[in-house]
Design a protein around this motif. Structure first.
Motif, PDB file in Angstrom:
ATOM      1  N   THR A 296      -7.457   1.331  -4.680  1.00 13.91           N
ATOM      2  CA  THR A 296      -7.763   2.523  -3.893  1.00 13.91           C
ATOM      3  C   THR A 296      -6.602   2.868  -2.965  1.00 13.91           C
ATOM      4  O   THR A 296      -6.238   4.035  -2.789  1.00 13.91           O
ATOM      5  CB  THR A 296      -9.045   2.287  -3.072  1.00 13.91           C
ATOM      6  N   THR A 297      -6.032   1.842  -2.407  1.00 11.89           N
ATOM      7  CA  THR A 297      -4.900   2.006  -1.484  1.00 11.89           C
ATOM      8  C   THR A 297      -4.186   0.673  -1.344  1.00 11.89           C
ATOM      9  O   THR A 297      -4.512  -0.280  -2.066  1.00 11.89           O
ATOM     10  CB  THR A 297      -5.392   2.492  -0.088  1.00 11.89           C
ATOM     11  N   ARG A 298      -3.257   0.598  -0.440  1.00 14.83           N
ATOM     12  CA  ARG A 298      -2.546  -0.657  -0.173  1.00 14.83           C
ATOM     13  C   ARG A 298      -2.555  -0.933   1.328  1.00 14.83           C
ATOM     14  O   ARG A 298      -2.590  -0.009   2.146  1.00 14.83           O
ATOM     15  CB  ARG A 298      -1.111  -0.616  -0.709  1.00 14.83           C
ATOM     16  N   SER A 299      -2.499  -2.203   1.635  1.00 13.89           N
ATOM     17  CA  SER A 299      -2.451  -2.582   3.054  1.00 13.89           C
ATOM     18  C   SER A 299      -1.055  -2.290   3.612  1.00 13.89           C
ATOM     19  O   SER A 299      -0.122  -1.964   2.867  1.00 13.89           O
ATOM     20  CB  SER A 299      -2.780  -4.069   3.215  1.00 13.89           C
ATOM     21  N   SER A 300      -0.930  -2.426   4.954  1.00 12.70           N
ATOM     22  CA  SER A 300       0.374  -2.196   5.582  1.00 12.70           C
ATOM     23  C   SER A 300       1.428  -3.160   5.064  1.00 12.70           C
ATOM     24  O   SER A 300       2.624  -2.880   5.088  1.00 12.70           O
ATOM     25  CB  SER A 300       0.249  -2.333   7.103  1.00 12.70           C
TER      26      SER A 300
END
Length: 311
Positions: free
Chosen positions: A35-39
């Protein structure tokens, strides 16, 4: 504002039981995209991704390939459509496995040699149409020039049909039957039997005993066969005693050993062991306990008469 729960690959692994490496492969393949990526650049997945992965696991366990699963997840195909197609395919696979299992059991029971194993496998692999053609060729080759419609109709009515999940006994019977119908000597025997039936020739004992007694005899013996009474067993003795006394009364003769011998010889004129074997094999292949109007009563009768006399 709704808060979206995000899962790391490690959390997905714990929830689904899949390895991190496998999930990463599915992710790289685009089947379950992050869905997304972490920092820090780690992949994160939402609830929809988790559900897609769980569905993927289920479909994989059902044997679906990854390309098909991708189409299901992308809603190009419905789960119902794919399930129906795979169910049909599995039916075919199950039938093949069941036949292989039956052949192996028959081999284990019979102690078959390599050539017989090959024959069993080849014959059971024939399609229903090919098996039907084998019997049709036998019928035409045997009765083609004989004016014996009732005999032909009787054979056709009892065409052997090997089931999709045959027992080892049915496999062995089908193999023996296939060999039997290809034997020219056997075909000649069947042809002679057909000629006698077509000409309406009855045995002398049938003519002299009369239709009423003969019909009673057929019913009694057919009932004994249907009940599974072995002609060599003690259960057959009272049936034979009753029939011998009835025939002796009809022929004005003492129901002694000499008369039993005469009865046996008379009925044996209509008894051809290989023809009777054909019918026995047909019943086994078809899974029939008894075949109405096709019961060979004379073999049972003659065996029981001889057993009773020898006792």
């Amino acid at each position: 504002m709704a808060v979206t729960t995000l899962y790391s690959i490690g959390e997905l692994s714990r929830r689904t039981g899949l390895s991190v490496r496998t999930i990463r492969f599915y992710s790289d393949s685009g089947v379950v995209a992050p869905t997304t990526r972490s920092s820090a650049g780690y992949r994160l997945y939402d609830l929809d991704a988790l559900l897609r992965l769980e569905l993927l696991c289920t479909l994989r366990e059902l044997g679906m390939n990854l390309a098909t699963i991708q189409r299901v997840l992308d809603r190009e195909l419905s789960v119902a459509e794919v399930a129906a197609a795979h169910a049909d395919a599995m039916d075919v696979q199950i039938r093949v496995l069941q036949r292989r299992q039956s052949v192996l059991r028959a081999v284990a029971t019979r102690g078959s040699d390599p050539e017989e194993i090959k024959l069993m496998h080849r014959l059971t692999q024939l399609s229903a149409e090919e098996r039907r053609r084998l019997i049709d060729d036998f019928v035409e080759g045997t009765f083609g020039t004989v004016d014996a419609d009732p005999a032909v109709a009787m054979v056709r009515a009892a065409t052997p049909d090997l089931p999709d999940d045959p027992s080892s006994e049915q496999v062995a019977a089908w193999v023996e039957l296939a060999e039997l119908v290809g034997d020219e000597d056997f075909r000649a025997r069947m042809r002679r039997t057909a000629r006698r039936q077509a000409a309406g020739r009855r045995l002398d004992i049938e003519n002299d005993a009369g239709e009423e007694l003969m019909e009673f005899t057929r019913r009694k013996v057919a009932a004994a066969i249907e009940s599974g009474i072995d002609p060599l067993s003690d259960r057959a003795a009272p049936i034979i005693d009753d029939l011998v006394h009835r025939f002796a009364e009809q022929f004005a003769h003492t129901p002694d050993t000499e008369f039993r011998e005469w009865m046996t010889q008379q009925f044996e004129e209509a008894h051809d062991p290989r023809v009777d074997q054909y019918w026995r094999l047909v019943w086994i292949v078809n899974g029939w306990k008894v075949v109405p109007n096709l019961i060979p009563v004379y073999p049972w009768l003659t065996q029981a008469l001889r057993s009773d006399r020898d006792a």
